[in-house]
Scaffold this motif. Structure first.
Motif, PDB file in Angstrom:
ATOM      1  N   GLU A 199       0.830  -1.205   0.000  1.00 44.24           N
ATOM      2  CA  GLU A 199       0.000   0.000   0.000  1.00 44.24           C
ATOM      3  C   GLU A 199       0.864   1.255   0.000  1.00 44.24           C
ATOM      4  O   GLU A 199       0.549   2.239  -0.672  1.00 44.24           O
ATOM      5  CB  GLU A 199      -0.929  -0.002   1.216  1.00 44.24           C
ATOM      6  N   ARG A 255       0.558   4.070  -2.906  1.00 44.88           N
ATOM      7  CA  ARG A 255       0.233   5.458  -2.568  1.00 44.88           C
ATOM      8  C   ARG A 255       1.333   6.410  -3.019  1.00 44.88           C
ATOM      9  O   ARG A 255       1.064   7.525  -3.476  1.00 44.88           O
ATOM     10  CB  ARG A 255       0.002   5.595  -1.067  1.00 44.88           C
ATOM     11  N   VAL A 293      -7.589   2.941  -1.518  1.00 44.97           N
ATOM     12  CA  VAL A 293      -8.210   2.458  -0.288  1.00 44.97           C
ATOM     13  C   VAL A 293      -7.888   0.974  -0.132  1.00 44.97           C
ATOM     14  O   VAL A 293      -7.608   0.271  -1.106  1.00 44.97           O
ATOM     15  CB  VAL A 293      -9.750   2.653  -0.280  1.00 44.97           C
ATOM     16  N   SER A 294      -7.915   0.521   1.117  1.00 48.49           N
ATOM     17  CA  SER A 294      -7.685  -0.898   1.399  1.00 48.49           C
ATOM     18  C   SER A 294      -8.940  -1.500   2.010  1.00 48.49           C
ATOM     19  O   SER A 294      -9.721  -0.808   2.674  1.00 48.49           O
ATOM     20  CB  SER A 294      -6.492  -1.074   2.346  1.00 48.49           C
ATOM     21  N   ARG A 308     -16.360   2.988   4.941  1.00 52.86           N
ATOM     22  CA  ARG A 308     -15.968   4.214   4.233  1.00 52.86           C
ATOM     23  C   ARG A 308     -15.181   3.875   2.953  1.00 52.86           C
ATOM     24  O   ARG A 308     -15.423   4.440   1.891  1.00 52.86           O
ATOM     25  CB  ARG A 308     -15.142   5.086   5.173  1.00 52.86           C
ATOM     26  N   ASN A 309     -14.254   2.933   3.076  1.00 44.86           N
ATOM     27  CA  ASN A 309     -13.466   2.551   1.907  1.00 44.86           C
ATOM     28  C   ASN A 309     -14.316   1.837   0.857  1.00 44.86           C
ATOM     29  O   ASN A 309     -14.130   2.023  -0.345  1.00 44.86           O
ATOM     30  CB  ASN A 309     -12.295   1.655   2.342  1.00 44.86           C
ATOM     31  N   ALA A 365     -12.677   6.102  -5.220  1.00 50.14           N
ATOM     32  CA  ALA A 365     -11.391   5.419  -5.090  1.00 50.14           C
ATOM     33  C   ALA A 365     -11.061   4.752  -6.416  1.00 50.14           C
ATOM     34  O   ALA A 365     -11.849   3.952  -6.928  1.00 50.14           O
ATOM     35  CB  ALA A 365     -11.443   4.392  -3.964  1.00 50.14           C
ATOM     36  N   VAL A 375      -8.216  -0.121  -5.403  1.00 45.96           N
ATOM     37  CA  VAL A 375      -8.630  -0.857  -4.216  1.00 45.96           C
ATOM     38  C   VAL A 375      -7.623  -1.975  -3.986  1.00 45.96           C
ATOM     39  O   VAL A 375      -7.389  -2.807  -4.870  1.00 45.96           O
ATOM     40  CB  VAL A 375     -10.046  -1.442  -4.371  1.00 45.96           C
TER      41      VAL A 375
END
Length: 660
Positions: free
Chosen positions: A190, A194, A203-204, A216-217, A226, A229
Motif C-alpha cells: 500500500e 500510494r 483504499v484498502s 468508508r473505503n 477510489a 482498491v
C-alpha cells in the motif's frame, strides 16, 4: 401491490417475498428492512415482481427501503449469482457477505468523514528491465478480456509490472482491484502504491480495518471515488463502476480460499469477474499454483516470464542442502548454519532462521507414563507457549496454564518435545548473546500497527537475526538480509495430501527469495534428512518449471486436480457415528445413480477428526468433467437437504477443496 423478492443472510437456497405499498424495478439492489420471525432483518432487493408463489394475503409487509446508497449494479448480481451457483452457496449469503458490516446493521453507527491524510511525495518509477517491459506491453486494459500468468522469480520486479499496468488503466479512466492473500502484505504494498499514485484515491479492504473505516473505503470504491482498491479475498466482490483491471498477487497462496461460510476461491472468482466485464486479469507468483500453470501450458492463460532479478546488482541466492543424517544438531540447528549466522554477524548483515511452527514446543509430555498435552476439544496437541506460561490449541483456541506435574501419574519431570519459534529464539540468544534477535510470528505480531513497527525495525537495521514463520516468507524486501536457514521442512514431504509437495516447494522458494535481494550476495541453507529428494534438487536449481512438470505428470497419472474436478461433502456432529451415517445416506441417494460421470467415494473421518468438540467426516465427489460435476451438485445438495439428520449435525459442500 408490488412484491419485493429479498435476499437475506441465511444459508437457505431461497429468496423471501414481501409486499410493499410502492416500488419499481429501479429499487432492485437497494437494502430493505423486513420482518423475519419475531425480529427484523436487513436484506437486499433482488427483484420487484407483480405476484408471488404464495398468496399475497400471507405475505408480510416490508419495512423501510433504504436509499442512502445507489442500488447495487447488475454486474454485482451476476457475479454473486455465479458464486452462488458454482460454490453451492445461498444467494443471500453471497450478497450480504460482500457488504461491509455497517451496511448490514439495523442500527448503523454514526458515519464520520475520514481526516485527510498527508499525501506522500511522488516517486520516480525505476527503469524497467527488458522482461518487465515485455510483460507490461503484453497486457492492454483497453483490449478486452485476457487472463495472464506472470511467473517471475523472487525479486524480479513483479510489483513494478503491477504498478505500470495500474498506470495504464488509470490513464484510461479505469479503476483497479489489486488482491493480496494476507493482511501482512498490505502495508508495504500500500505504501508503494500510494507513493506512486498519490492522488489516485487508494483504499484498502481487509478484516483488520475498523467497521467504520471498512464501510468508508467500500463506499469510496462503490461510488468510483477510489481508483485503486487494495484488498484481501473478500474485496473481489466489491462493486466498482469503472473497473478496468484486476491483479492477483501471490496467486498460488491458499489464503485466497475461504474456509467457512461460502467457501470460494477469490483467485478463480477474479478470473470469472474479469471475463464477465471484458477486462484483463493478471495472476502473479514466483511459484504459481499447478492449476494456473496447467492453464498457461494449455494456452488458456498467457504466460509472461521474468527470469532475472530486477536489481542488476542482485542475483538469485545460492541454495545448499545440509544432510542432517550426517551433521550433529544443537536444538535443531546444524553447525554449518551456526557458522553462517556468525559470519553474517561479523559482516553486519542480517540472517533469517525459518521455522514454520510457533510457540515454544509442539507438545508437553511425560516420559514416565507417556501422557501428552492433548486438547480436550480437538484431535490435536496443546502447544507449549512458555513466554506466557500457557498451553494453547492452535486450532480451536482452547488454553490453560502449564501443569506442575503430569496429569496422569503425578510425575513432576515433564518435558517439552520438539521446538517452535519461541524455543529457537531463546537458544539463539544463548548462542549469540550480543545479537539483536527478533521473533516474527502470530504470537509476537498480532496487529497491523505491530507489523509496521517490526518492518521498520528490520529495515532500520535494528535486528541481526530474524526468527520467523511464513509471515516472513513472501512479499518482503530486506536489503541487508543475506542468509536464510530453513528448519523442519521434511514433515510435508510424505503428507497424505497431494498438494503438500506443491505447498512445500512454494514455501521454500518464497522464503529463500528473501536472501540477497540487493547488491549483497544471498545464501540459503536447507536442513533435511532427505537430501536426494527431487523437490530439493528443483529448489537448488530454482527450477519451478521442472518441478511443476513432474508434479503435473504425477497428478495426471493419479487422476488428481487439475485433471479431475472435486467437491467435498462434510458433516460434523457430537458423535462421529452420526456424521458418517449421514454421509453414507447422502452417498446412497437416488440422485447419485443418475450421474455416471460422477464418482462418490466412501465417507471417512477428516484428517483433523475432532475440532471444537465436534466430530468431522467427509465424502468426496469427483468427476473428469467440470460441467458434469456442476450439473450433479445442485440436485445432490437439494436431496441432501431433505435427509433426516440429528438436530446438532451440520453439513456443507465445498467445491474445489484444498484441505483433505
Amino acid at each position: 401491490m408490488p412484491v419485493l423478492r429479498v435476499a437475506l443472510d441465511l444459508p437457505l437456497h431461497r429468496l423471501f417475498d414481501y409486499v410493499v405499498a410502492s416500488a419499481s424495478a429501479q429499487d432492485v439492489g437497494l437494502r430493505v428492512r423486513v420482518p423475519f420471525g419475531r425480529g427484523e432483518k436487513l436484506g437486499v432487493i433482488v427483484e420487484v415482481a407483480s405476484d408471488s408463489d404464495w398468496p399475497l394475503e400471507q405475505l408480510k409487509p416490508a419495512g423501510e427501503i433504504l436509499r442512502d446508497l445507489p442500488p447495487l449494479p447488475e454486474d454485482f448480481f451476476r457475479l454473486c449469482r455465479f458464486a452462488s451457483a458454482y460454490y453451492q452457496a445461498a444467494l443471500g449469503e453471497v450478497i450480504l457477505q460482500a457488504l461491509p458490516g455497517g451496511l448490514k446493521r439495523l442500527d448503523p453507527p454514526d458515519r464520520r468523514n475520514a481526516r485527510a491524510g498527508k499525501l506522500p511525495p511522488p516517486i520516480e518509477p525505476p527503469q524497467l528491465t527488458d522482461e518487465q517491459a515485455r510483460a507490461v506491453d503484453a497486457v492492454d486494459p483497453a483490449a478486452g478480456f485476457t487472463a495472464s500468468l506472470l511467473h517471475g522469480v523472487t525479486g524480479s520486479g513483479k510489483t513494478e509490472v503491477y504498478l505500470r499496468l495500474i498506470d495504464k488503466a488509470l490513464a484510461l479512466g479505469k479503476q483497479v482491484l489489486l488482491l493480496v492473500p494476507e493482511i501482512n502484505l498490505t502495508p508495504q504494498l500500500e505504501g508503494r502504491v500510494r507513493a506512486r499514485f498519490p492522488e489516485a484515491g487508494v483504499v484498502s479492504l481487509h478484516s483488520e480495518l475498523a467497521e467504520a473505516a471498512r464501510e468508508r473505503n467500500w463506499r469510496a470504491a462503490f461510488s468510483g471515488q477510489a481508483n485503486i482498491v487494495l484488498g484481501t479475498r473478500l474485496a473481489i466482490f466489491t462493486p466498482m463502476p469503472r473497473l478496468g483491471l484486476i491483479v492477483v498477487d501471490e496467486e498460488h497462496d491458499p489464503s485466497f480460499k475461504q474456509q467457512d461460510g461460502m467457501r470460494y476461491s477469490a483467485r478463480d472468482v477474479a478470473v470469472f469477474r474479469a471475463h464477465q466485464l471484458g477486462i484483463p486479469v493478471l495472476l502473479g507468483s514466483a511459484t504459481p499454483s499447478l492449476e494456473s500453470w496447467a492453464n498457461a501450458q494449455g494456452k488458456r492463460y498467457r504466460l509472461l516470464s521474468l527470469h532475472e532479478r530486477a536489481n542488476p546488482e542482485a542475483t538469485l541466492p545460492t541454495v545448499k542442502i545440509l544432510d542432517t543424517r550426517r551433521i550433529a544438531l544443537k536444538e535443531g540447528v546444524s553447525e554449518p548454519l551456526i557458522a553462517a549466522i556468525q559470519a553474517r554477524l561479523e559482516r553486519g548483515e542480517q540472517s533469517l532462521v525459518f521455522l514454520n511452527r510457533r510457540g515454544y514446543a509442539p507438545v508437553l509430555a511425560c516420559p514416565a507414563c507417556g501422557w501428552v498435552s492433548r486438547c480436550k476439544r480437538c484431535a490435536a496437541n496443546l502447544v507449549l507457549h512458555l513466554a506466557d506460561r500457557r498451553l494453547r490449541c492452535h486450532h480451536c483456541g482452547f488454553e490453560h496454564g502449564i501443569p506442575k506435574a503430569c496429569l496422569t501419574c503425578g510425575n513432576q519431570d515433564i518435558h517439552p518435545f520438539g521446538r517452535g519459534t519461541q524455543r529457537l529464539e531463546s537458544w539463539l540468544q544463548e548462542q549469540f548473546p550480543e545479537a539483536r534477535i527478533l521473533r516474527v510470528d502470530r504470537d509476537a505480531v498480532k496487529s497491523r500497527k505491530q507489523w509496521e513497527a517490526v518492518l521498520e525495525r528490520i529495515h532500520g537495521g535494528e535486528a541481526d537475526i530474524l526468527v520467523g514463520t511464513q509471515m516472513l516468507a513472501k512479499g518482503h524486501d530486506f536489503p541487508k538480509l543475506t542468509l536464510v536457514g530453513i528448519l523442519g521442512a521434511d514433515s510435508a514431504l510424505f503428507a497424505a495430501d497431494c498438494r503438500a509437495p506443491e505447498r512445500l516447494f512454494a514455501q521454500l522458494m518464497q522464503v529463500a527469495g528473501r536472501a540477497g535481494r540487493a547488491e549483497l550476495k544471498g545464501e540459503v541453507l536447507i536442513q533435511t534428512q532427505y537430501p536426494d529428494h527431487p523437490l530439493f534438487a528443483a529448489v537448488v536449481a530454482h527450477d519451478y518449471a521442472g518441478f511443476a512438470a513432474g508434479q503435473l505428470k504425477e497428478r495426471e497419472q493419479a487422476g488428481f486436480p487439475p485433471y479431475a474436478f472435486q467437491a467435498m461433502l462434510r458433516a460434523e456432529a457430537p458423535q462421529m457415528a452420526d456424521a458418517i451415517a449421514f454421509l453414507k445416506a447422502a452417498a446412497a441417494l437416488p440422485e447419485v445413480a443418475g450421474h455416471a460421470n460422477v464418482l462418490i467415494y466412501d465417507p471417512v473421518p477428516m484428517r483433523m477428526a475432532r475440532l471444537a468438540n465436534l466430530e468431522r467426516g467427509q465424502l468426496l465427489a469427483e468427476s473428469p468433467s467440470r460441467p458434469a460435476l456442476q450439473a450433479f451438485l445442485p440436485q445432490w445438495r437439494e436431496a441432501i437437504a431433505g435427509l433426516k439428520a440429528p438436530s446438532k449435525l451440520r453439513w456443507h459442500i465445498e467445491v474445489d477443496p484444498l484441505e483433505f
